[in-house]
Structures are given as structure tokens and as C-alpha cells.
Design a protein around this motif. Structure first.
Motif, mmCIF file in Angstrom:
data_model
loop_
_atom_site.group_PDB
_atom_site.id
_atom_site.type_symbol
_atom_site.label_atom_id
_atom_site.label_comp_id
_atom_site.label_asym_id
_atom_site.label_seq_id
_atom_site.Cartn_x
_atom_site.Cartn_y
_atom_site.Cartn_z
ATOM 1 N N UNK A 191 5.956 10.145 8.926
ATOM 2 C CA UNK A 191 6.255 10.831 7.545
ATOM 3 C C UNK A 191 5.922 9.991 6.207
ATOM 4 N N UNK A 192 6.517 9.019 6.106
ATOM 5 C CA UNK A 192 6.332 8.266 4.904
ATOM 6 C C UNK A 192 5.515 7.336 4.809
ATOM 7 N N UNK A 193 4.712 7.108 3.864
ATOM 8 C CA UNK A 193 3.664 5.968 3.652
ATOM 9 C C UNK A 193 4.409 4.853 3.614
ATOM 10 N N UNK A 194 4.151 3.925 4.252
ATOM 11 C CA UNK A 194 4.941 2.767 4.246
ATOM 12 C C UNK A 194 4.280 1.729 3.343
ATOM 13 N N UNK A 195 3.191 1.815 2.729
ATOM 14 C CA UNK A 195 2.499 1.011 1.555
ATOM 15 C C UNK A 195 2.802 1.775 0.410
ATOM 16 N N UNK A 196 3.189 2.913 0.172
ATOM 17 C CA UNK A 196 3.207 3.599 -1.008
ATOM 18 C C UNK A 196 4.384 4.661 -1.006
ATOM 19 N N UNK A 197 5.418 4.277 -1.500
ATOM 20 C CA UNK A 197 6.632 5.425 -1.406
ATOM 21 C C UNK A 197 7.322 5.227 -2.790
#
Length: 290
Positions: A191-197
């Protein structure tokens, strides 16, 4: 003078509710007809901006016969709204609408307030036949920038991907239900972008690393951040607002309003307002927080 005019119109509108004459009914109908020329989102933005300008017209966008209030510090109806305005400081309240969205009969906003002090707020308004009939909100004092230097208000404002609204709502719902309610932490990167949060919570830094540091601090200090029920999911394009109930800090009964920006199927930006729900003996209406 501005404050007096604003209150006078609210009182006049309230009196109109109790008047059974055909003249009064016609006046309300005329206001309703005129208001249909604007989108519901435009009406809400105008209503909030009227705090700054003293413009009396946007009061007519609230149904004078039915206004269900979920701010537990405010009484029901236009009378409750008027009572709050009566206690405004000299010069009135201020509202700077940062983001505004529409989802069917709902409009939700992200606003910087001067409302008994600087506050960050999310508001949700429900419409029937072009008039506001229900209101929910969550407010928190404005905080200093978070460890990544971000505020509660900055970041992306442009609405895109209107054709992906329902898909993006499903992503936000999945995150709340699977990760926060059912604690399936192994699914976070679904669900969450690991490279851009990009994080706007006042106490949390950017990235999944920032979230992990915050959770470690809570665990080490006997604090909780627990989601127990999802009440609403509203969205427009790349933005989705979720409204949840839970516990926070030392276990206080809490309302969580989370705004997510979604890009290519993953959450890339997050704002929130976390606010304690007062005990029932302090409520000024019986409608509940949610």
C-alpha cells in the motif's frame, strides 16, 4: 461590525425556520435555487472563506431546517453554529482552505484555521438537494515542522487521476483494514511506496523508516496508536480521506482523520489530524463523533 453582521444573518436564518408563512418558505426556496448554480465544493469553500470576509450569503448554503452537527463542542443546527460565531474573538475566525474535494454528496476540506488559536483541520460536509445538512470535523493545534521539515499543510495540492478515484479509495481502505486494523505489517509495502513516502504528521519523518522510528518510540514509552474501526472513506482522484476511531497516547478515545495521496497504485504522501474525543458528559449534541 463584520462579526455582528455574520451573527445577525445566522439568527435571521434560524428565525426563518420557525416561521410558517408562505413568504418565509419562498425566501428559503429562492436561496436554494440560487445556490444550485455553484458546485457543492464551491459552496463549502465559500462558507469557510466567509470567516475571513464576513460575506453573509454562504450561510444560505446550510439547510436551516436540518443541520446535523458532529463537532461535539457545538450544539445542533444553525443555532449551534451561531453560538460559536457569537464567541468569536474581535475580527472573527480565519480559515485558509488548502485542499478541497468532492465525493458524491460529500465535500471534504483540509484547512488552516485561526479558531481559538491556530489549528489544522479536516471538515466533511454532507449535502442533500444542494444544501449542507451534516458536518463532521477534526481539529488539532498547529505544530512545528516535523523531523523532515514538513508542515501540516504543505505538499501537493493538485487533483489528478479522476478516473482512478474508486481504485484509490480501495487502496486506502485496504491499508486501513489490513495494516492498521488487522496488524498485517508484512503488507505495508502493498500500500505504501517504500521509496517515496512524504510525511506531514508533526512527529514523524519521511519514509517507512520514519514510521518505524515513531512506532518504536511509542512501544518503548508505553504509548499506543491503535485503530479500532473505519467509519468513512472519501476520495477524489489521487486524494483519499479516511475517518477512523481508536486509541492514542495513554489510551485516549481518539478520532483519526488521514489524508492520503496515491500515485501509481501506492500511497506516496500523508497528512493527518489526530484528536481526542471528549467524554460523553461534555458533548453539546447527541449525534456522536462519527
Amino acid at each position: 461590525m463584520m462579526k455582528l453582521k455574520f451573527i445577525t444573518l445566522i439568527i435571521t436564518s434560524s428565525i426563518a425556520v420557525s416561521c410558517s408563512s408562505s413568504k418565509s418558505t419562498k425566501a428559503i426556496a429562492d436561496l436554494k435555487s440560487e445556490s444550485t448554480k455553484l458546485s457543492n465544493k464551491d459552496k463549502v469553500v465559500a462558507l469557510l472563506n466567509s470567516f475571513n470576509t464576513g460575506d453573509q450569503k454562504p450561510i444560505s448554503y446550510i439547510n436551516p431546517k436540518k443541520y446535523i452537527q458532529h463537532n461535539l463542542a457545538v450544539e445542533d443546527g444553525l443555532a449551534g453554529f451561531g453560538a460559536v460565531m457569537h464567541h468569536a474573538p474581535e475580527g472573527g475566525f480565519k480559515a485558509n482552505v488548502i485542499r478541497a474535494f468532492q465525493d458524491g454528496d460529500y465535500v471534504f476540506t483540509h484547512t488552516e484555521y485561526d479558531f481559538f488559536g491556530p489549528k489544522a483541520g479536516f471538515d466533511v460536509f454532507r449535502f442533500e438537494n444542494g444544501l449542507i445538512v451534516e458536518h463532521w470535523d477534526n481539529l488539532l493545534e498547529v505544530q512545528k515542522p516535523n523531523p523532515s521539515g514538513r508542515t501540516q499543510f504543505d505538499g501537493t495540492t493538485v487533483i489528478t487521476d479522476l478516473d482512478k478515484t474508486e481504485a484509490n479509495k480501495k487502496i486506502a481502505r485496504g491499508f486501513i483494514e489490513n495494516v492498521l486494523l488487522n496488524h498485517k505489517m508484512d503488507q505495508v509495502t502493498n500500500y505504501i511506496n517504500p521509496k517515496k513516502y512524504i510525511q506531514h504528521n508533526p512527529a514523524v519523518a519521511d519514509g517507512l523508516e520514519g514510521f518505524g522510528v515513531a512506532m518504536k518510540y511509542f512501544a518503548e514509552n508505553g504509548l499506543v496508536m491503535e485503530y479500532t474501526k473505519l467509519h468513512k472513506v472519501l476520495g477524489q482522484g489521487n486524494f483519499v480521506l479516511t475517518i477512523c476511531e481508536g486509541k492514542f497516547g495513554k489510551g485516549d478515545h481518539t478520532a483519526y482523520y488521514d489524508l492520503f495521496r496515491i500515485e501509481n497504485g501506492l500511497i506516496v504522501e500523508h497528512w493527518d489530524v489526530i484528536s481526542t474525543i471528549p467524554v460523553k458528559s461534555e458533548w453539546k449534541n447527541t449525534n456522536g463523533k462519527f
